[in-house]
Design an enzyme around this catalytic site. Sequence first.
Site, PDB file in Angstrom:
ATOM      1  N   GLY A 182      43.976  38.009  36.158  1.00 54.63           N
ATOM      2  CA  GLY A 182      45.282  37.362  36.134  1.00 54.63           C
ATOM      3  C   GLY A 182      46.363  38.178  36.822  1.00 54.63           C
ATOM      4  N   HIS A 227      38.463  36.533  31.363  1.00 53.16           N
ATOM      5  CA  HIS A 227      38.196  37.119  30.046  1.00 53.16           C
ATOM      6  C   HIS A 227      39.003  36.499  28.921  1.00 53.16           C
ATOM      7  CE1 HIS A 227      41.642  40.055  29.350  1.00 53.16           C
ATOM      8  NE2 HIS A 227      41.845  39.764  30.613  1.00 53.16           N
ATOM      9  N   THR A 252      34.230  43.518  48.983  1.00 50.90           N
ATOM     10  CA  THR A 252      32.975  42.835  48.654  1.00 50.90           C
ATOM     11  C   THR A 252      33.119  42.089  47.332  1.00 50.90           C
ATOM     12  OG1 THR A 252      31.783  44.577  49.789  1.00 50.90           O
ATOM     13  CG2 THR A 252      30.496  43.201  48.279  1.00 50.90           C
ATOM     14  N   CYS A 294      48.092  42.294  25.305  1.00 50.89           N
ATOM     15  CA  CYS A 294      47.642  42.510  26.687  1.00 50.89           C
ATOM     16  C   CYS A 294      48.153  43.855  27.169  1.00 50.89           C
ATOM     17  CB  CYS A 294      48.174  41.430  27.605  1.00 50.89           C
ATOM     18  SG  CYS A 294      47.612  39.827  27.120  1.00 50.89           S
TER      19      CYS A 294
HETATM   20  N1  PLP Z   1      49.140  36.684  32.121  1.00 46.65           N
HETATM   21  C1  PLP Z   1      49.073  36.430  30.802  1.00 46.65           C
HETATM   22  C2  PLP Z   1      49.893  35.325  30.244  1.00 46.65           C
HETATM   23  C3  PLP Z   1      48.254  37.179  29.970  1.00 46.65           C
HETATM   24  O1  PLP Z   1      48.205  36.921  28.666  1.00 46.65           O
HETATM   25  C4  PLP Z   1      47.508  38.234  30.536  1.00 46.65           C
HETATM   26  C5  PLP Z   1      46.693  39.040  29.627  1.00 46.65           C
HETATM   27  O2  PLP Z   1      46.211  40.066  29.805  1.00 46.65           O
HETATM   28  C6  PLP Z   1      47.588  38.463  31.930  1.00 46.65           C
HETATM   29  C7  PLP Z   1      48.425  37.669  32.684  1.00 46.65           C
HETATM   30  C8  PLP Z   1      46.802  39.542  32.615  1.00 46.65           C
HETATM   31  O3  PLP Z   1      45.514  39.076  32.929  1.00 46.65           O
HETATM   32  P1  PLP Z   1      44.374  40.125  33.366  1.00 46.65           P
HETATM   33  O4  PLP Z   1      44.065  40.924  32.164  1.00 46.65           O
HETATM   34  O5  PLP Z   1      43.212  39.270  33.797  1.00 46.65           O
HETATM   35  O6  PLP Z   1      44.919  40.901  34.490  1.00 46.65           O
END
Ligand code: PLP
Length: 393
Positions: free
Chosen positions: A78, A210, A246, A334
């Site tokens: 993300g 994930h 890659t 996160c």
């Molecule tokens: N955006 C949102 C709303 C999220 O909850 C998260 C969580 O980690 C992310 C972005 C980041 O995604 P990633 O962990 O795949 O970089």
Amino acid sequence: MKRQKSSKKSVYLDHNATTYARGEVVSAMEPYFMEKFANPSSLHFLGRENREAVERARKEVASFINADEREIIFTSGGTESSNLAIRGALRTLERPLNECHIITSTIEHPAVQNTFISLEQDGVSLDRVECDRFGVVKIDMLEDLIRSETVLVSIMTANNETGIIQPLEEIASRLSGRGIILHSDAVQCIGKVDVDVEILGVDLLSMSAHKFYGPKGTGALYKRKGISLKAVYTGAAHEFSLRPGTENVPAIVGLGKACNISRSMLSGEIDRIGRLRDRMEKILLRKIPEVDIIGKNSARVPNTSSIIVPGVDGEAIVLNLSALGFCISSGSACSSGESGTSAVMKAMGLEPELAKSVIRVSLGIRNTESDIESFAEALAGVVKRLREISPSK
Ligand code: PLP
């Protein structure tokens, strides 16, 4: 030394932080580590086999969100998808950054929020649209912020802390015909509610495997046909020359599989999880004095519950529950390890004291009635104990 198996029963209620990978996802990925390991860019038959796997996954991701396969770019998740969307879009504009105006919201995840802070330092002019006390961005305010230099609007599809769904369709319709690119961070929405890029009307959309039972470290960016981007990294011409390196074939295969399974199981699973979440909230409201649910009257993704427990520190609750085998989060996990008041709660107008007493419970496909009952029991006990020893009692 013989390893002791932990006898502690654990109940995982932190699916917005991350999910385990489904068994079918892991099985689909497995051959691509040891047997089918070739580089998808190689011309030989082993390479071709991998190229086919990547392209199959691209179709699976595309059809999950009603896109065309040529509109899907694989990334590392993300965070990278949003960086590529935002920075990549700005790189195609034939004007300096200090002549670009962007609108985002006050409730974005750091993946987007910090990308804009960095761009602001580089000269971009930025406005942050507020949300109301129900956690929904103020669309009229957003429209008022638009100026002739506005090039991009970035509003998340659902918030990671509250689960509150944002009015993307309405935002897209207000932007329609104005030549402004609309990006949405859909990381917390994909796999929890139906996401259809045609209905949402977005130009760019970030997703991460994930968060819906796929592997970590992989994701995709949807880029509507006709929208131009320039790569952020320099390198070879992978992923339509937008993301060199890659391809992580096992992870991409896993992402495709996660999309495929979610597509066929979404409504049944989601309905069950939604009923479980609603039942849990009912029990908590009955069992624990003064508890309140954030966004209870707003549209929310069905697995998320953001709970205010006045008079108790959210992190203390998380740690005490963890000692009992329950995994939940205070605020956004996160960016775990970060303490302090949640920007989202602040944006929703919650007093700092109350904002500190928020916990997030996010359910997943393996959770059962018994999980939420034992969780409610444990939470009630922890809160009672913490309130009893609280100095402000
Ligand atoms: N955006 C949102 C709303 C999220 O909850 C998260 C969580 O980690 C992310 C972005 C980041 O995604 P990633 O962990 O795949 O970089």
